[in-house]
Each structure stands twice: as structure tokens, then as C-alpha cells.
Design an enzyme around this catalytic site. Structure first.
Site, PDB file in Angstrom:
ATOM      1  N   GLY A 155     -73.916   0.806 -14.586  1.00  0.00           N
ATOM      2  CA  GLY A 155     -73.240   1.314 -13.409  1.00  0.00           C
ATOM      3  C   GLY A 155     -74.181   1.725 -12.300  1.00  0.00           C
ATOM      4  N   CYS A 156     -73.713   2.653 -11.485  1.00  0.00           N
ATOM      5  CA  CYS A 156     -74.377   2.981 -10.228  1.00  0.00           C
ATOM      6  C   CYS A 156     -75.731   3.653 -10.395  1.00  0.00           C
ATOM      7  CB  CYS A 156     -73.471   3.869  -9.379  1.00  0.00           C
ATOM      8  SG  CYS A 156     -71.956   3.040  -8.814  1.00  0.00           S
ATOM      9  N   TYR A 157     -76.033   4.175 -11.570  1.00  0.00           N
ATOM     10  CA  TYR A 157     -77.304   4.897 -11.748  1.00  0.00           C
ATOM     11  C   TYR A 157     -78.397   4.043 -12.376  1.00  0.00           C
ATOM     12  CZ  TYR A 157     -75.797   5.474 -16.662  1.00  0.00           C
ATOM     13  OH  TYR A 157     -75.385   5.250 -17.953  1.00  0.00           O
ATOM     14  N   ALA A 158     -78.155   2.746 -12.581  1.00  0.00           N
ATOM     15  CA  ALA A 158     -79.061   1.926 -13.392  1.00  0.00           C
ATOM     16  C   ALA A 158     -80.445   1.766 -12.802  1.00  0.00           C
ATOM     17  CB  ALA A 158     -78.441   0.558 -13.649  1.00  0.00           C
ATOM     18  N   PHE A 358     -74.917   8.801  -9.642  1.00  0.00           N
ATOM     19  CA  PHE A 358     -73.890   9.189 -10.593  1.00  0.00           C
ATOM     20  C   PHE A 358     -73.242   7.932 -11.155  1.00  0.00           C
ATOM     21  CE2 PHE A 358     -74.083  11.697  -6.727  1.00  0.00           C
ATOM     22  CZ  PHE A 358     -74.543  12.910  -7.205  1.00  0.00           C
TER      23      PHE A 358
END
Length: 374
Positions: A155-158, A358
Site C-alpha cells: 500500500g501507500c507506505y511501501a 499511512f
């Protein structure tokens, strides 16, 4: 032994989707209830986004051939299968991975393809093998012995696990040069819906790629960099079902509930403790001690909550809001777009940068950097 982010470069598709045009498309879809129409209008109007980029040529005035996602003649959004969507990912993501990776390497004149020892890729919007890590080796002329790591579906934190892996490689081998590339093709999964989570996803997501060169090698005297001081990870005690990402028959299903900004508001200060506690002065006054903040703009409300809770100024979040305005939420690539802006910002001397993203879990990933500008 300091580990530096030497360069960050980006790539985006050529088709630009203006938010006002996207709003008009989504609010006029058949099957929307009156409540759905109001939700679409509210989500698009409050997004803080002016433009996004998309790999879907159907949305371009110059798009030709068979329409898979959008029928410009009728204004109807179509419903391709997950396989059809992933086929677009395979065709488009590889090119953006390579474009961003080549640009990041070209931005370091003292380094060449032969210097790269590791490749770390991150993506959550599609799958194929051999994948983008393989394509980077072939297309950039890297050594066939390069060690490859792919971070998928986080997701967005990768970008943070990707940078963490790169920093670990460099600390284990001071001569290592790591190419980190994140690419997301989010718009292939958008669709018309009355579901609030899908409506929010349709209003914020865009496509893009970003690449960074990470190394502990000595820098040229005139080279700016971001020193990776620390990276940390924290799970909030709630929110597991409020941000999620699963595979459905008509694309990937995004859950991004209205509770997410509130969860971040409640737990953001605690999530910073693992990152800042080694420096008590920073921990006591993050807003005063850290000049710039690269906050992943999952949406405008998330930036608003972080700014208010931590007492940040508009200037401290200027780069985050600018990337949201011009590109939208590109999932894992987004925070690298912001860090690129901060790395290239004019000035001299050194100061601190805090980055944050996040994702599903609810996971909060953070990074503390020292920006060095000759």
C-alpha cells in the site's frame, strides 16, 4: 557511516485528468443514487486536487482504438475485469519503472549502471513475473548479478520498507549502490459506485513512479543529499478494517473509511515516538526542530489533521500539499515525489526532514532525514 539518498526522479503518464472533468464524469454515471451524487460532489470538491495523471488513454482527447475504461461518446464508465485492468498495468508500469530509474541514475554523473549493486522495487496496483525488477536490470544495462528485491502489496507506505532495505544493504556493504523504484497505476482500479470508500478512491488516486539512488559511498563535494537518520514503523491499535486493499473481480477493492483521519488524529503523536525518542529535543518539539515534513497525502483531510495535531505551519507542509494538488495520491510513490521537492529545494546548509505515510493495518511508517545542501 551515513547512508545518503543521492537523487530522486519521477515519471508520470502523459494523460492529464483535470479534477473538474473527472468530477463531471463520475457524478453523471447511471446507477448513482441521489446520495451517491452528493457524495461524489463532496469528495471531488474537497480533495485539494487540481490534476492527476492516468495511464488510461480513454480519458484523453487523443485516445483512439477500443475503449476499455471510458466511452467518450456516451460518457459512461465501463467495467473491465481484473485481468483486463492488470493487462494495462503490465503494459504501462514497466515503462514508468524504467523511465524513473534511468532518470535517477542519470542524475548522479559519478555513477553508472555498472555501479548499481541492488534493485528494490515497490508496487501494489498490479502483478507480473518476471517483473519490474527484472526489466530494470535488462533495460538499464545493469549487471546480471544485481541483487533484486520486490516489495509488493503493502500500500501507500511501501516506499519506507524499500528505503529500509536499501539502507540495510548499504550499511552491510559500504560500496553498495541501491536503485529504489516505486510505481503505482492506481487509476486502472477506479469505477463508478455508490459505496463511499470507492467514491473517495475515485476522487484521489493518480498514477506515477519515483526512483531514488541510495548509497553510503562518498559524495561529490557539490552533491545535495538526504541522509537517512532513522526509519520506524508503528501499528495503531485500531483501524485494521478502515484502510484495506483486496482483489475483486472488477479490479482491486479499496477500503478508505471516513474514520481514517480521526484515527490518525488520535495516534499520530504516539506513532512518532519510535522515530524521535533517540533525540529528546526533537521529541519534545517536533514542529520546532524539524523544518520540513513530507506527509503522504492520502487525502486533504489527512494533511489537515496532521498539521493541526502537530502544530505545523503551512510552509512546513507546502511540498505535501503541492504534490497532492498536482498529482493526487499515487500510493507508495507519493512520498518520494514530496522528498524530491525537498531534496531539490534551493538553499544551503543542513536541516531536518520528517517523512510519514499511512497504509493498511493501520500502519504508520516514518523516516527522519538530514537534508545536506552544499
Amino acid at each position: 557511516m551515513p547512508v545518503h539518498v543521492r537523487s530522486i526522479q519521477t515519471a508520470v503518464p502523459s494523460t492529464v485528468l483535470r479534477q473538474v472533468d473527472a468530477r463531471r464524469i463520475f457524478v453523471t454515471q447511471p446507477g448513482l443514487t441521489r446520495l451517491g451524487e452528493r457524495l461524489v460532489g463532496a469528495a471531488f470538491d474537497a480533495s485539494g486536487i487540481e490534476t492527476r495523471h492516468t495511464v488510461i488513454d480513454d480519458f484523453s482527447a487523443h485516445g483512439d482504438g477500443e475503449r476499455t475504461f471510458f466511452d467518450g461518446a456516451t460518457g459512461a464508465l465501463l467495467s473491465p475485469s481484473t485481468r483486463e485492468r492488470n493487462d494495462v498495468y503490465i503494459r504501462s508500469a514497466g515503462a514508468m519503472f524504467v523511465e524513473a530509474g534511468r532518470a535517477a541514475l542519470d542524475a548522479c554523473p559519478d555513477l553508472g549502471p555498472a555501479d548499481v549493486t541492488h534493485v528494490v522495487t515497490a508496487s501494489c496496483t498490479g502483478f507480473y513475473a518476471p517483473g519490474p525488477d527484472f526489466e530494470l536490470v535488462r533495460e538499464l544495462g545493469l549487471a546480471t548479478t544485481v541483487q533484486r528485491t520486490h516489495i509488493g502489496f503493502m500500500g501507500c507506505y511501501a516506499a519506507f520498507p524499500a528505503l529500509r532495505a536499501a539502507a540495510a544493504f548499504c550499511r552491510a556493504d559500504p560500496d553498495a549502490v541501491v536503485l529504489v523504484v516505486s510505481c503505482e497505476v492506481c487509476t486502472i482500479h477506479v469505477r463508478s459506485s455508490n459505496d463511499p470508500d470507492q467514491i473517495v478512491a475515485s476522487s484521489v488516486f493518480g498514477d506515477g513512479a519515483a526512483a531514488a539512488i541510495v548509497t553510503a559511498r562518498e559524495l561529490p563535494a557539490d552533491a545535495p543529499s538526504l541522509v537517512i537518520d532513522r526509519l520506524a514503523s508503528e501499528l495503531t491499535p485500531v483501524g485494521e478494517k478502515d484502510m484495506a486493499w483486496t482483489i475483486g473481480d472488477a479490479g482491486f477493492d479499496m477500503v478508505l473509511s471516513a474514520a481514517v483521519p480521526k484515527i490518525i488524529d488520535n495516534y499520530i503523536e504516539g506513532a512518532l515516538v519510535p522515530l524521535l525518542s533517540p533525540e529528546p529535543e526533537l521529541a519534545a518539539d517536533p514542529a520546532g526542530g524539524i523544518r520540513s515534513w513530507a506527509i503522504h497525502p492520502g487525502g486533504r483531510s489527512i494533511l489537515d489533521k496532521v498539521e493541526a495535531k502537530l502544530g505545523l505551519s503551512d510552509r512546513q507542509l507546502e511540498a505535501s500539499r503541492r504534490v497532492l494538488r498536482d498529482f493526487g495520491n499515487m500510493s507508495s510513490a507519493t512520498v518520494l515525489f514530496i522528498l524530491k521537492d525537498l531534496l531539490e529545494e534551493q538553499g544551503s546548509g543542513s536541516d531536518r526532514v520528517c517523512a510519514m505515510a499511512f497504509g493498511p493495518g493501520l500502519t504508520v511508517e516514518t523516516g527522519l532525514f538530514t537534508r545536506v545542501r552544499p
